[in-house]
Design a protein around this motif. Structure first.
Motif, PDB file in Angstrom:
ATOM      1  N   ASN A  12       9.817  -6.274   3.843  1.00  0.00           N
ATOM      2  CA  ASN A  12       8.931  -7.262   4.476  1.00  0.00           C
ATOM      3  C   ASN A  12       8.514  -6.904   5.901  1.00  0.00           C
ATOM      4  N   ALA A  13       8.693  -5.632   6.282  1.00  0.00           N
ATOM      5  CA  ALA A  13       8.076  -5.186   7.540  1.00  0.00           C
ATOM      6  C   ALA A  13       6.581  -5.093   7.292  1.00  0.00           C
ATOM      7  N   ARG A  14       5.796  -5.361   8.332  1.00  0.00           N
ATOM      8  CA  ARG A  14       4.345  -5.406   8.139  1.00  0.00           C
ATOM      9  C   ARG A  14       3.646  -4.384   9.024  1.00  0.00           C
ATOM     10  N   PHE A  15       2.650  -3.736   8.429  1.00  0.00           N
ATOM     11  CA  PHE A  15       1.848  -2.732   9.113  1.00  0.00           C
ATOM     12  C   PHE A  15       0.382  -3.140   9.046  1.00  0.00           C
ATOM     13  N   VAL A  16      -0.388  -2.555   9.930  1.00  0.00           N
ATOM     14  CA  VAL A  16      -1.842  -2.637   9.824  1.00  0.00           C
ATOM     15  C   VAL A  16      -2.345  -1.231   9.531  1.00  0.00           C
ATOM     16  N   LEU A  17      -2.986  -1.078   8.380  1.00  0.00           N
ATOM     17  CA  LEU A  17      -3.520   0.208   7.964  1.00  0.00           C
ATOM     18  C   LEU A  17      -5.000   0.276   8.301  1.00  0.00           C
ATOM     19  N   LYS A  18      -5.410   1.389   8.903  1.00  0.00           N
ATOM     20  CA  LYS A  18      -6.838   1.655   9.059  1.00  0.00           C
ATOM     21  C   LYS A  18      -7.243   2.513   7.872  1.00  0.00           C
ATOM     22  N   LEU A  19      -8.119   1.973   7.039  1.00  0.00           N
ATOM     23  CA  LEU A  19      -8.462   2.619   5.775  1.00  0.00           C
ATOM     24  C   LEU A  19      -9.891   3.134   5.773  1.00  0.00           C
ATOM     25  N   GLN A  20     -10.057   4.290   5.148  1.00  0.00           N
ATOM     26  CA  GLN A  20     -11.378   4.828   4.864  1.00  0.00           C
ATOM     27  C   GLN A  20     -11.613   4.661   3.364  1.00  0.00           C
ATOM     28  N   ALA A  21     -12.768   4.116   2.990  1.00  0.00           N
ATOM     29  CA  ALA A  21     -13.054   3.834   1.582  1.00  0.00           C
ATOM     30  C   ALA A  21     -14.214   4.691   1.100  1.00  0.00           C
ATOM     31  N   ALA A  22     -14.055   5.282  -0.076  1.00  0.00           N
ATOM     32  CA  ALA A  22     -15.130   6.105  -0.644  1.00  0.00           C
ATOM     33  C   ALA A  22     -15.188   5.896  -2.151  1.00  0.00           C
ATOM     34  N   LEU A  23     -16.382   5.645  -2.664  1.00  0.00           N
ATOM     35  CA  LEU A  23     -16.570   5.552  -4.105  1.00  0.00           C
ATOM     36  C   LEU A  23     -16.609   6.956  -4.699  1.00  0.00           C
ATOM     37  N   VAL A  24     -15.861   7.158  -5.758  1.00  0.00           N
ATOM     38  CA  VAL A  24     -15.825   8.475  -6.404  1.00  0.00           C
ATOM     39  C   VAL A  24     -16.022   8.287  -7.910  1.00  0.00           C
ATOM     40  N   GLY A  25     -16.576   9.325  -8.542  1.00  0.00           N
ATOM     41  CA  GLY A  25     -16.823   9.244  -9.974  1.00  0.00           C
ATOM     42  C   GLY A  25     -18.080   8.451 -10.290  1.00  0.00           C
ATOM     43  N   ARG A  26     -18.348   8.298 -11.567  1.00  0.00           N
ATOM     44  CA  ARG A  26     -19.540   7.585 -12.016  1.00  0.00           C
ATOM     45  C   ARG A  26     -19.222   6.714 -13.223  1.00  0.00           C
ATOM     46  N   ASN A  27     -20.031   5.687 -13.389  1.00  0.00           N
ATOM     47  CA  ASN A  27     -19.970   4.811 -14.561  1.00  0.00           C
ATOM     48  C   ASN A  27     -18.540   4.340 -14.817  1.00  0.00           C
ATOM     49  N   ASP A  28     -18.033   4.531 -16.044  1.00  0.00           N
ATOM     50  CA  ASP A  28     -16.695   4.061 -16.376  1.00  0.00           C
ATOM     51  C   ASP A  28     -15.611   4.792 -15.593  1.00  0.00           C
ATOM     52  N   GLU A  29     -15.944   5.983 -15.096  1.00  0.00           N
ATOM     53  CA  GLU A  29     -14.966   6.772 -14.357  1.00  0.00           C
ATOM     54  C   GLU A  29     -15.022   6.509 -12.856  1.00  0.00           C
ATOM     55  N   GLN A  30     -15.840   5.560 -12.428  1.00  0.00           N
ATOM     56  CA  GLN A  30     -15.951   5.315 -10.991  1.00  0.00           C
ATOM     57  C   GLN A  30     -14.703   4.610 -10.474  1.00  0.00           C
ATOM     58  N   GLY A  31     -14.273   5.008  -9.291  1.00  0.00           N
ATOM     59  CA  GLY A  31     -13.127   4.391  -8.650  1.00  0.00           C
ATOM     60  C   GLY A  31     -13.335   4.322  -7.155  1.00  0.00           C
ATOM     61  N   LEU A  32     -12.381   3.730  -6.470  1.00  0.00           N
ATOM     62  CA  LEU A  32     -12.432   3.609  -5.020  1.00  0.00           C
ATOM     63  C   LEU A  32     -11.244   4.356  -4.435  1.00  0.00           C
ATOM     64  N   LEU A  33     -11.534   5.355  -3.630  1.00  0.00           N
ATOM     65  CA  LEU A  33     -10.484   6.125  -2.989  1.00  0.00           C
ATOM     66  C   LEU A  33     -10.242   5.570  -1.589  1.00  0.00           C
ATOM     67  N   LEU A  34      -9.014   5.168  -1.321  1.00  0.00           N
ATOM     68  CA  LEU A  34      -8.626   4.669  -0.009  1.00  0.00           C
ATOM     69  C   LEU A  34      -7.702   5.683   0.645  1.00  0.00           C
ATOM     70  N   THR A  35      -8.048   6.124   1.844  1.00  0.00           N
ATOM     71  CA  THR A  35      -7.173   7.018   2.603  1.00  0.00           C
ATOM     72  C   THR A  35      -6.821   6.352   3.919  1.00  0.00           C
ATOM     73  N   VAL A  36      -5.607   6.583   4.366  1.00  0.00           N
ATOM     74  CA  VAL A  36      -5.103   5.952   5.584  1.00  0.00           C
ATOM     75  C   VAL A  36      -5.358   6.870   6.771  1.00  0.00           C
ATOM     76  N   SER A  37      -6.119   6.370   7.747  1.00  0.00           N
ATOM     77  CA  SER A  37      -6.345   7.163   8.961  1.00  0.00           C
ATOM     78  C   SER A  37      -5.302   6.867  10.028  1.00  0.00           C
ATOM     79  N   SER A  38      -4.695   5.668   9.988  1.00  0.00           N
ATOM     80  CA  SER A  38      -3.586   5.353  10.899  1.00  0.00           C
ATOM     81  C   SER A  38      -2.847   4.137  10.372  1.00  0.00           C
ATOM     82  N   ALA A  39      -1.602   3.998  10.791  1.00  0.00           N
ATOM     83  CA  ALA A  39      -0.779   2.849  10.419  1.00  0.00           C
ATOM     84  C   ALA A  39       0.048   2.442  11.624  1.00  0.00           C
TER      85      ALA A  39
END
Length: 295
Positions: free
Chosen positions: A87-114
């Motif tokens: 239950n320790a809490r962090f604030v993540l700075k996230l970069q979001a990028a859509l990857v793939g197409r159609n049924d294979e599309q997803g959202l990639l989240l990468t952490v730039s800082s915590a």
């Protein structure tokens, strides 16, 4: 075509903390670096919605809203609270990028800082009071910030719209930018979502070279109760008749005069008569003024 799984694995192999979400916001892949960062095991996270798996309960609605915006392609970076198994809490700075197409599309989240929550200058709260610079060149720069846990006067994030709302530019419905409104305070309500239909109610008031802002996140039920209470108080103070109260209610709902006449079973001419009385008794010049009195 490179699959989104391959893209996610590439980032994971670079040692970056990352997660891959499907089109509905559910975690499909969770990197080893992310496991190390937060202490969760993959089996604890994968298969669950990001807002439920990662975000503390109080932040879940905001997290879900930001994930939905990222999935729509309108949000590419944002802050998000995250909790550990302890239950320790962090604030993540996230970069979001859509990857793939159609049924294979997803959202990639990468952490730039915590950052640990206590070290972070601003956490998403249900109640936030802050002051911002009002000049055109400096608009939105945070001057002071207070949450239920007290003042947060350390080095503040540069702009309120980035720190609080996760936007790269000022919010379109910011009450401080309602150029058509000449009176202060100004209020705007925006729907966030969630099981309880959460709304953000933002009130701005100009003071010298700054603008004071109050942000409250409340449920639709509470918002309706506040609205009805204020409406009743105004109607009582102005000594409105029962028919005038009914006309006022429908005017505030945005109904046309013809609709009101049909609903109440009276003529449009009579509706206009009651509307004129309501405006006069409440000291309003127009329907827009009536809305201002209620907000």
């Amino acid at each position: 075509m490179v699959s989104w799984q391959a893209v996610a694995l590439h980032f994971a192999n670079q040692g970056q903390a990352c997660a891959l979400l499907d089109r509905d916001g559910y975690v499909r892949m969770f990197s080893t670096s992310f496991e190390t960062l937060l202490g969760w095991q993959r089996e604890d996270i994968e298969g669950r919605h990001w807002s439920e798996a990662i975000a503390p309960t109080a932040h879940a609605v905001v997290a879900r809203s930001r994930i939905e915006r990222a999935l729509s392609g309108t949000l590419r970076s944002f802050d998000c609270e995250a909790s550990t198994p302890q239950n320790a809490r962090f604030v993540l700075k996230l970069q979001a990028a859509l990857v793939g197409r159609n049924d294979e599309q997803g959202l990639l989240l990468t952490v730039s800082s915590a950052e640990p929550l206590e070290a972070h200058t601003l956490a998403c709260e249900d109640e936030v009071d802050y002051e911002i610079a009002s000049s055109v060149s400096d608009f939105g720069r945070l001057i002071s910030l207070t949450t239920p846990r007290g003042p947060r006067l350390k080095v503040l994030p540069e702009r309120c719209y980035a720190a609080i709302h996760g936007h790269g530019t000022p919010c379109n419905d910011c009450p401080a930018l309602q150029h058509e409104a000449t009176r202060w305070p100004r209020t705007a309500a925006r729907w966030i979502g969630g099981p309880e239909n959460i709304y953000e109610v933002v009130t701005a008031e100009a003071q010298d070279d700054r603008i004071r802002v109050r942000l409250r996140r409340i449920s639709e039920r509470t918002l309706n109760a506040i609205h009805e209470s204020k409406l009743r108080s105004l109607a009582d103070a102005a000594h409105l008749s029962e028919r005038e109260r009914a006309v006022l209610t429908y005017l505030l709902m945005g109904r046309s005069l013809a609709d009101i006449a049909t609903i109440l079973g009276i003529s449009i001419r009579t509706v206009k008569f009651h509307q004129a009385n309501v405006l006069e008794k409440l000291g309003a010049d127009s329907r827009a003024d009536l809305v201002r009195l209620i907000t």
